[in-house]
Design a protein around this motif. Sequence first.
Motif, short mmCIF file in Angstrom:
data_model
loop_
_atom_site.label_atom_id
_atom_site.label_comp_id
_atom_site.label_asym_id
_atom_site.label_seq_id
_atom_site.Cartn_x
_atom_site.Cartn_y
_atom_site.Cartn_z
N ASP A 124 13.30 3.37 -10.58
CA ASP A 124 13.61 2.73 -11.86
C ASP A 124 12.99 1.35 -12.01
OD1 ASP A 124 15.54 4.77 -12.94
OD2 ASP A 124 16.57 4.27 -11.08
N ILE A 125 12.76 0.70 -10.87
CA ILE A 125 12.15 -0.64 -10.86
C ILE A 125 11.15 -0.69 -9.70
CG2 ILE A 125 12.52 -3.13 -10.51
CD1 ILE A 125 13.71 -2.36 -13.08
N VAL A 126 10.00 -1.29 -9.95
CA VAL A 126 9.01 -1.55 -8.90
C VAL A 126 8.81 -3.05 -8.83
CG1 VAL A 126 6.63 -1.23 -8.14
CG2 VAL A 126 7.85 0.66 -9.23
N VAL A 127 9.03 -3.62 -7.65
CA VAL A 127 8.86 -5.06 -7.42
C VAL A 127 7.80 -5.24 -6.35
CG1 VAL A 127 9.96 -7.17 -6.58
CG2 VAL A 127 11.24 -5.60 -8.03
N SER A 128 6.81 -6.09 -6.63
CA SER A 128 5.74 -6.27 -5.66
C SER A 128 5.18 -7.68 -5.69
CB SER A 128 4.60 -5.28 -5.92
OG SER A 128 3.55 -5.43 -4.98
N SER A 129 4.73 -8.12 -4.50
CA SER A 129 4.05 -9.40 -4.38
C SER A 129 2.54 -9.24 -4.52
CB SER A 129 4.38 -10.03 -3.02
OG SER A 129 4.07 -9.14 -1.96
N ALA A 130 2.03 -8.01 -4.37
CA ALA A 130 0.60 -7.74 -4.49
C ALA A 130 0.25 -7.61 -5.97
CB ALA A 130 0.22 -6.49 -3.72
N MET A 131 -0.08 -8.72 -6.58
CA MET A 131 -0.30 -8.75 -8.03
C MET A 131 -1.44 -7.85 -8.47
SD MET A 131 0.08 -12.86 -8.56
CE MET A 131 -0.41 -12.82 -10.29
N ASP A 132 -2.47 -7.70 -7.64
CA ASP A 132 -3.61 -6.87 -8.01
C ASP A 132 -3.21 -5.39 -8.06
OD1 ASP A 132 -3.21 -6.93 -5.26
OD2 ASP A 132 -5.32 -7.18 -4.75
N LEU A 133 -2.48 -4.94 -7.03
CA LEU A 133 -2.05 -3.55 -7.00
C LEU A 133 -1.03 -3.25 -8.09
CD1 LEU A 133 -1.74 -2.94 -3.15
CD2 LEU A 133 -3.63 -2.31 -4.67
N THR A 154 0.82 -1.20 0.00
CA THR A 154 0.00 0.00 0.00
C THR A 154 0.87 1.26 0.00
OG1 THR A 154 -0.22 -0.22 2.41
CG2 THR A 154 -2.02 -1.06 1.05
N GLU A 155 1.98 1.23 0.74
CA GLU A 155 2.89 2.38 0.76
C GLU A 155 3.61 2.52 -0.58
OE1 GLU A 155 3.24 4.77 3.16
OE2 GLU A 155 1.48 3.78 4.01
N LEU A 156 3.92 1.39 -1.20
CA LEU A 156 4.53 1.42 -2.54
C LEU A 156 3.58 2.12 -3.51
CD1 LEU A 156 6.32 -1.53 -4.30
CD2 LEU A 156 4.54 -0.26 -5.47
N GLY A 180 -1.63 -5.75 1.56
CA GLY A 180 -2.06 -5.94 0.19
C GLY A 180 -1.97 -7.40 -0.24
N LEU A 181 -0.87 -8.08 0.15
CA LEU A 181 -0.72 -9.49 -0.20
C LEU A 181 -1.75 -10.33 0.54
CD1 LEU A 181 0.73 -11.79 -1.61
CD2 LEU A 181 2.37 -11.82 0.28
N GLY A 182 -1.99 -10.01 1.81
CA GLY A 182 -2.99 -10.75 2.57
C GLY A 182 -4.37 -10.63 1.95
N TYR A 183 -4.71 -9.43 1.48
CA TYR A 183 -5.99 -9.22 0.82
C TYR A 183 -6.06 -10.00 -0.48
CZ TYR A 183 -9.95 -6.66 -1.25
OH TYR A 183 -11.14 -6.32 -1.84
N LEU A 184 -4.96 -10.01 -1.23
CA LEU A 184 -4.92 -10.77 -2.48
C LEU A 184 -5.14 -12.25 -2.21
CD1 LEU A 184 -4.28 -11.02 -5.55
CD2 LEU A 184 -1.87 -11.23 -4.90
#
Length: 338
Positions: free
Chosen positions: A86-95, A72-74, A179-183
Amino acid sequence: MRQLAVSFVLIFTAGWSSAFEAEAVARFGPSDSPQVLRIISTADIAFFEPMILSFLASYPETTIDYTVASSTELQKAIVEEGETFDIVVSSAMDLQTKLANDGWAQTYNSEATEALPHWAVWNDMLFAFTQEPAAIVVSKTGFAGMPLPETRNDLINLLRQYPEVFQSRIGTYDVRQSGLGYLFATQDTRASEIYWRMTEVMGGLNAQLYCCSSDMIDAVKSGELLIAYNVLGSYAINREDREDFAIILPSDFTTVMLRTAMIPSNAPSAELSGEFIDHLLEKSHGAAVMPLTNPELDLTRVEPSLNRIRLGPGLLVFLDQLKRRAFLSEWESAILQN
């Protein structure tokens, strides 16, 4: 070659350079390099560091600034603050999909991206470099004399049979904050109605709520929890103390998250970003440098019940504000019973 410099700064407030809240910041490589790659990521520093160091072995004159933030902060950093990474890496696939869908990502194409399976890339903007299952982590000591659950039905039956044992000693994500928990929770409901029954049972036993997998695993390790539900299996399998707990991939269905990387539309060093994306894909799909994927966490044994979350606009359904409010209302009714 100049000595590799690594520095760490822990951030606990939002007052460092912008309004979004970072959990930690690390700098890798020479301190005075004019070539800087800025990465914002939901992955802990320790888990991503091997990939960074392998990249710097090929690009020794580059400095990498690595910022850890919640999903969410990302999102806030990119959309509300207009931060330049330059790069955004996330586990929250929906966001992550929403960022790309809303125009916050630029397209990128290379031999490495073209080699990806169809399910690992979306619109030449999102690139998956890990497959990480949601697991049930249980304390081996705490389960002495009790059978380990293999399915969610097994888990429900176990909790009902031994309520005094598991009272206040079950943990899961606080999906209002994670965010990942919600996903994971929304994907569970898509896969089976058993999720709501299980959540009600957990709520009746005063389930403890957490922001992230690492904290849940720590709580199982300390004995505070006996069970942690929907923990990232990749985080658990790479712990040095993993002999203290069992990692269960439910055989009824195992939800698998794809961790993705993208190049923001305002990336200052887009060309270098592409080089990093290629390195990320080649190493993670080839030499397995990235510890977030681990051959010990064998997905082939749950292949018939594998529920790999699909990249694409379908992930945006539960981000609709009305649907989100309805989901969270039902979740709170189930989990917050005390």
